[in-house]
Write an enzyme that holds these catalytic residues in place. Structure first.
Site, mmCIF file in Angstrom:
data_model
loop_
_atom_site.group_PDB
_atom_site.id
_atom_site.type_symbol
_atom_site.label_atom_id
_atom_site.label_comp_id
_atom_site.label_asym_id
_atom_site.label_seq_id
_atom_site.Cartn_x
_atom_site.Cartn_y
_atom_site.Cartn_z
ATOM 1 N N ASP B 51 0.838 -0.995 0.087
ATOM 2 C CA ASP B 51 0.027 0.105 0.027
ATOM 3 C C ASP B 51 0.852 1.468 0.074
ATOM 4 O OD1 ASP B 51 -2.327 -1.624 0.129
ATOM 5 O OD2 ASP B 51 -2.585 -1.337 2.322
ATOM 6 N N TYR B 110 6.051 -9.971 6.594
ATOM 7 C CA TYR B 110 6.014 -8.544 7.014
ATOM 8 C C TYR B 110 6.437 -8.367 8.483
ATOM 9 C CZ TYR B 110 2.986 -7.641 2.670
ATOM 10 O OH TYR B 110 2.697 -7.391 1.779
#
Lengths: 243, 243
Positions: B51, B110
């Site tokens: 994002d 992540y």
């Protein structure tokens, strides 16, 4: 009442610590924030000055207030909430009325960060050396030469207003820290632009363009033009002031 | 000839990885740089998308060239010299013509960085939690609940075009790393905005505003509105793609 304030800053967007007309400086932003909270014009005296773009992970200044602070820890919180993201206050302590952030400091310590690989997360916080890389053994040998001298006119910006160019070097060495090569230098005082001039000249040694003997001659010449160009500001951090 | 390219980026100034009209993205900048050097229009397929504002310390993509590269290492150097400071290429390797950066990936990892102290050097690379701080023991207990489920609709951005919202969680835990608390999460795949929604909901648990049971109910509801708000983008890093 006199106070010491301990703080850090990312120097990227500032014209150094010391206040100056027409340019944004850390001193101006910090003084204005504190003045706004205490509703009194505050003047700070820093332990030293840093050049445009140079960072500080530990900087100290003193200031006086006519009305003592009730809660210094609460003041730290208030300051941090109005200061921009690139200036942070760590601590505020009341001190003796004659304590002096600059004159009482026994030494200052700087670190200079070098990387040979492109690193997207540290590009504002280190100097990137292109090409074949540097010989850090030679640079450490040259760094030891610094202990033999006290007059560092060769590494000082011309036309500074100091009485002498004498500094007592206490530490000067290159070490590997993770992905970085780091030069740590400690001295009782530093001349303007001195650390970056020393590092830039050590780069010449590390590239094989200057011998250890020539490095010694640079210092003895007392001539700034003989030294290497200043290393870039983004690699330099003021990391400690010792009292 | 098909190649895998391994690279990193600081997401601060990009609208994520995936190319889109009217906004600057990492894919566009990287493709344009490579196309310029090889004088051929290159299309890249990323292992996933990140994002706006999210960083990647290890991202992978594949691309095809009609004329094979002579020296991939030299190409890495050339790319890094024309790419901006916030995108860096680590490696380019020739692969089988049917190798696929996205479909061949077995998992993604992540990390989410949290700090409770104002830190001028990491403000672009971590989320700062104000106030009393978080209970990481509780957050770790809640994180374990994730292993009991496969449907994570509650943590997915609405109106995404995926066929299922099933993910297999392989790792999910909070650990202290220096000044930071770091959440590491690994799964075979992630839904859009999923990691930031998970972290934001764990924050609710850590603040004592949601119990472990309520966290479980959020997942079972399959309703994004029941979960916490997304944690800020600047704390999130894509750190590994496992093949």
């Amino acid at each position: 009442m006199r106070y010491f304030i301990y703080f850090s800053y990312r120097g990227t967007h500032y014209h150094g610590w010391q206040i100056q007309p027409n340019n944004i400086t850390v001193q101006e932003v910090l003084q204005d924030a504190l003045s706004k909270i205490v509703r009194e014009k505050v003047d700070m005296t820093g332990a030293g000055r840093t050049d445009t773009g140079v960072h500080a992970s530990c900087m100290v200044a003193h200031f006086d207030l006519s009305v003592p602070m009730e809660d210094p820890d609460r003041m730290v919180q208030k300051l941090n909430s109005i200061l921009p993201a690139d200036i942070a206050v760590d601590k505020i302590c009341p001190v003796a009325s004659n304590a002096h952030a600059r004159f009482d400091a026994k030494s200052r310590t700087y670190k200079y960060y070098v990387t040979e690989r492109k690193n997207v997360f540290s590009s504002d916080f280190s100097a990137r050396i292109l090409g074949k890389g540097l010989n850090y053994d030679l640079m450490n040998e040259a760094a030891k030469v610094l202990f033999d001298y006290i007059d560092f006119t060769s590494f000082s910006k011309v036309h500074t207003d100091t009485k002498t160019n004498n500094c007592k070097i206490m530490r000067a060495e290159w070490q590997k820290e993770g992905d970085f090569w780091v030069f740590t230098i400690q001295a009782d005082r530093f001349l303007r632009n001195m650390v970056r001039a020393v590092v830039g000249t050590l780069f010449e040694v590390g590239r094989g363009k200057m011998t250890i003997d020539q490095f010694r001659q640079v210092i003895e010449s007392k001539d700034r033009c003989k030294a290497g160009t200043s290393a870039p500001a983004e690699g330099l951090f003021l990391v400690d002031i010792e009292y």
